[in-house]
Design an enzyme around this catalytic site. Sequence first.
Site, PDB file in Angstrom:
ATOM      1  N   PRO A   9       0.786  -1.057   0.085  1.00 56.51           N
ATOM      2  CA  PRO A   9       0.111  -0.067   0.103  1.00 56.51           C
ATOM      3  C   PRO A   9       0.759   1.185  -0.094  1.00 56.51           C
ATOM      4  O   PRO A   9       1.827   1.530   0.550  1.00 56.51           O
ATOM      5  CB  PRO A   9      -0.889  -0.116   1.274  1.00 56.51           C
ATOM      6  CG  PRO A   9      -0.887  -1.412   1.817  1.00 56.51           C
ATOM      7  CD  PRO A   9       0.306  -2.173   0.996  1.00 56.51           C
ATOM      8  N   ASN A  10       0.318   2.159  -0.954  1.00 56.82           N
ATOM      9  CA  ASN A  10       0.837   3.567  -0.821  1.00 56.82           C
ATOM     10  C   ASN A  10       2.442   3.595  -1.515  1.00 56.82           C
ATOM     11  O   ASN A  10       2.765   4.750  -1.808  1.00 56.82           O
ATOM     12  CB  ASN A  10       0.931   4.376   0.458  1.00 56.82           C
ATOM     13  CG  ASN A  10      -0.435   4.316   0.997  1.00 56.82           C
ATOM     14  OD1 ASN A  10      -1.354   4.781   0.568  1.00 56.82           O
ATOM     15  ND2 ASN A  10      -0.482   3.735   2.191  1.00 56.82           N
ATOM     16  N   ARG A  17       4.896  10.889  -2.213  1.00 54.23           N
ATOM     17  CA  ARG A  17       4.428  10.809  -0.773  1.00 54.23           C
ATOM     18  C   ARG A  17       5.342  10.962   0.080  1.00 54.23           C
ATOM     19  O   ARG A  17       6.554  10.457   0.065  1.00 54.23           O
ATOM     20  CB  ARG A  17       4.050   9.098  -0.602  1.00 54.23           C
ATOM     21  CG  ARG A  17       3.956   8.610   0.700  1.00 54.23           C
ATOM     22  CD  ARG A  17       3.886   7.217   0.560  1.00 54.23           C
ATOM     23  NE  ARG A  17       3.596   6.835   1.824  1.00 54.23           N
ATOM     24  CZ  ARG A  17       3.954   5.479   2.385  1.00 54.23           C
ATOM     25  NH1 ARG A  17       4.637   4.602   1.499  1.00 54.23           N
ATOM     26  NH2 ARG A  17       3.342   5.423   3.531  1.00 54.23           N
ATOM     27  N   TYR A  22      10.636   9.684   2.255  1.00 56.94           N
ATOM     28  CA  TYR A  22      10.981   8.313   1.096  1.00 56.94           C
ATOM     29  C   TYR A  22      11.747   8.754  -0.157  1.00 56.94           C
ATOM     30  O   TYR A  22      11.926   7.885  -1.040  1.00 56.94           O
ATOM     31  CB  TYR A  22       9.554   7.648   0.717  1.00 56.94           C
ATOM     32  CG  TYR A  22       8.937   6.974   2.021  1.00 56.94           C
ATOM     33  CD1 TYR A  22       9.269   5.972   2.465  1.00 56.94           C
ATOM     34  CD2 TYR A  22       7.624   7.658   2.229  1.00 56.94           C
ATOM     35  CE1 TYR A  22       8.556   5.461   3.715  1.00 56.94           C
ATOM     36  CE2 TYR A  22       6.970   6.997   3.472  1.00 56.94           C
ATOM     37  CZ  TYR A  22       7.599   5.880   4.030  1.00 56.94           C
ATOM     38  OH  TYR A  22       6.738   5.368   5.076  1.00 56.94           O
ATOM     39  N   ASN A  73       8.555  -5.168  -0.039  1.00 55.75           N
ATOM     40  CA  ASN A  73       8.076  -4.135   1.020  1.00 55.75           C
ATOM     41  C   ASN A  73       6.677  -3.845   0.874  1.00 55.75           C
ATOM     42  O   ASN A  73       6.074  -3.514   0.038  1.00 55.75           O
ATOM     43  CB  ASN A  73       8.837  -2.840   0.202  1.00 55.75           C
ATOM     44  CG  ASN A  73       8.700  -1.615   1.068  1.00 55.75           C
ATOM     45  OD1 ASN A  73       7.925  -1.738   1.986  1.00 55.75           O
ATOM     46  ND2 ASN A  73       9.298  -0.521   0.754  1.00 55.75           N
ATOM     47  N   ALA A  76       2.831  -0.684   5.145  1.00 54.23           N
ATOM     48  CA  ALA A  76       2.138  -0.699   6.380  1.00 54.23           C
ATOM     49  C   ALA A  76       1.556  -2.116   6.780  1.00 54.23           C
ATOM     50  O   ALA A  76       1.601  -2.328   8.081  1.00 54.23           O
ATOM     51  CB  ALA A  76       1.077   0.496   6.633  1.00 54.23           C
ATOM     52  N   HIS A  79       3.400  -4.245   9.300  1.00 56.95           N
ATOM     53  CA  HIS A  79       3.253  -3.938  10.890  1.00 56.95           C
ATOM     54  C   HIS A  79       1.631  -4.612  11.192  1.00 56.95           C
ATOM     55  O   HIS A  79       1.389  -4.402  12.525  1.00 56.95           O
ATOM     56  CB  HIS A  79       3.443  -2.481  11.128  1.00 56.95           C
ATOM     57  CG  HIS A  79       4.590  -1.937  10.463  1.00 56.95           C
ATOM     58  ND1 HIS A  79       5.668  -2.474  10.925  1.00 56.95           N
ATOM     59  CD2 HIS A  79       4.322  -0.920   9.722  1.00 56.95           C
ATOM     60  CE1 HIS A  79       6.530  -1.639   9.835  1.00 56.95           C
ATOM     61  NE2 HIS A  79       5.786  -0.684   9.485  1.00 56.95           N
ATOM     62  N   ASP A  86       1.644 -15.563   6.586  1.00 57.45           N
ATOM     63  CA  ASP A  86       1.063 -16.765   6.249  1.00 57.45           C
ATOM     64  C   ASP A  86       1.493 -17.154   4.820  1.00 57.45           C
ATOM     65  O   ASP A  86       1.926 -18.061   4.403  1.00 57.45           O
ATOM     66  CB  ASP A  86      -0.254 -17.000   6.692  1.00 57.45           C
ATOM     67  CG  ASP A  86      -0.506 -17.186   8.151  1.00 57.45           C
ATOM     68  OD1 ASP A  86       0.564 -17.157   8.911  1.00 57.45           O
ATOM     69  OD2 ASP A  86      -1.423 -17.140   8.498  1.00 57.45           O
ATOM     70  N   GLU A  97      13.073  -8.748   3.253  1.00 60.52           N
ATOM     71  CA  GLU A  97      12.080  -7.729   3.505  1.00 60.52           C
ATOM     72  C   GLU A  97      12.982  -6.511   3.484  1.00 60.52           C
ATOM     73  O   GLU A  97      14.079  -6.427   3.698  1.00 60.52           O
ATOM     74  CB  GLU A  97      11.523  -7.977   4.969  1.00 60.52           C
ATOM     75  CG  GLU A  97      10.900  -6.824   5.523  1.00 60.52           C
ATOM     76  CD  GLU A  97      10.405  -7.170   7.281  1.00 60.52           C
ATOM     77  OE1 GLU A  97      10.848  -8.156   7.544  1.00 60.52           O
ATOM     78  OE2 GLU A  97      10.110  -6.026   7.666  1.00 60.52           O
ATOM     79  N   HIS A  99      12.790  -2.142   3.703  1.00 57.37           N
ATOM     80  CA  HIS A  99      12.178  -0.678   3.975  1.00 57.37           C
ATOM     81  C   HIS A  99      12.847   0.227   3.639  1.00 57.37           C
ATOM     82  O   HIS A  99      13.942   0.236   3.676  1.00 57.37           O
ATOM     83  CB  HIS A  99      11.827  -0.743   5.350  1.00 57.37           C
ATOM     84  CG  HIS A  99      10.861  -1.816   5.733  1.00 57.37           C
ATOM     85  ND1 HIS A  99       9.510  -1.854   5.437  1.00 57.37           N
ATOM     86  CD2 HIS A  99      11.071  -2.881   6.445  1.00 57.37           C
ATOM     87  CE1 HIS A  99       8.969  -2.901   6.002  1.00 57.37           C
ATOM     88  NE2 HIS A  99       9.961  -3.850   6.462  1.00 57.37           N
ATOM     89  N   SER A 101      12.881   3.726   4.450  1.00 56.75           N
ATOM     90  CA  SER A 101      12.948   4.235   5.565  1.00 56.75           C
ATOM     91  C   SER A 101      13.521   3.288   6.774  1.00 56.75           C
ATOM     92  O   SER A 101      13.388   2.053   6.690  1.00 56.75           O
ATOM     93  CB  SER A 101      11.826   4.867   6.206  1.00 56.75           C
ATOM     94  OG  SER A 101      11.035   4.030   6.606  1.00 56.75           O
ATOM     95  N   ARG A 106      11.700   5.668  13.747  1.00 56.78           N
ATOM     96  CA  ARG A 106      10.224   5.976  13.438  1.00 56.78           C
ATOM     97  C   ARG A 106       9.355   5.504  14.640  1.00 56.78           C
ATOM     98  O   ARG A 106       9.622   5.133  15.620  1.00 56.78           O
ATOM     99  CB  ARG A 106       9.655   5.677  12.221  1.00 56.78           C
ATOM    100  CG  ARG A 106      10.766   6.304  10.987  1.00 56.78           C
ATOM    101  CD  ARG A 106      10.075   5.946   9.642  1.00 56.78           C
ATOM    102  NE  ARG A 106       8.803   6.719   9.351  1.00 56.78           N
ATOM    103  CZ  ARG A 106       8.066   6.394   8.351  1.00 56.78           C
ATOM    104  NH1 ARG A 106       8.456   5.281   7.424  1.00 56.78           N
ATOM    105  NH2 ARG A 106       7.010   6.920   8.118  1.00 56.78           N
ATOM    106  N   ARG A 110       6.186   0.867  14.081  1.00 59.92           N
ATOM    107  CA  ARG A 110       6.732   0.574  12.780  1.00 59.92           C
ATOM    108  C   ARG A 110       7.809  -0.603  13.390  1.00 59.92           C
ATOM    109  O   ARG A 110       8.504  -0.868  12.366  1.00 59.92           O
ATOM    110  CB  ARG A 110       7.242   1.392  12.077  1.00 59.92           C
ATOM    111  CG  ARG A 110       6.173   2.562  11.582  1.00 59.92           C
ATOM    112  CD  ARG A 110       6.713   3.652  10.688  1.00 59.92           C
ATOM    113  NE  ARG A 110       5.875   4.488  10.526  1.00 59.92           N
ATOM    114  CZ  ARG A 110       4.957   4.880   9.474  1.00 59.92           C
ATOM    115  NH1 ARG A 110       4.652   3.596   8.891  1.00 59.92           N
ATOM    116  NH2 ARG A 110       3.973   5.978   9.553  1.00 59.92           N
TER     117      ARG A 110
END
Length: 141
Positions: A9-10, A17, A22, A73, A76, A79, A86, A97, A99, A101, A106, A110
Amino acid sequence: KKIALLHGPNLDRLGKREPEIYGRATLADLETALRAEFGTAAELHFFQSNHEGALIDEIARLAEAKFDALVLNAGALTHTSVALRDAVAGSGLKTVEVHISNVYRREEFRHHSYLSGVSVGVVAGLGFEGYHAALRFLLPA
Ligand code: DQA
């Protein structure tokens, strides 16, 4: 090798954004840079969705299509989503994984990831360099 890069998302709004967090580069810029560095060494597949279920469906599809690895990535959903965890666990895909940032400097919410426990490694806070690092790890020279 077949390697998938999944964004949650996003992350379609990367570049617009919260650029102070970012950066100003877009997801298309990332794809161009990664294809330039790794496009001959690997078959790279890019997918982004703002929808949890679409990401889960895609991970299942990647498993069936015998992909070798996944760079994830999840935004959100990292988290919040046991379902995404799963999906990764059940896929058997070697997962890194990422990220952009540094999530650890933060907000507290997070600091926990449902995905780290099913990933071989985690990169956070290196900006786009984190994706290059992940692919270098997955595609040793
Ligand atoms: C992110 C960090 C997450 O906490 C956030 O929700 C994102 C992006 C990152 O790349 O830094 O959407 O995954």
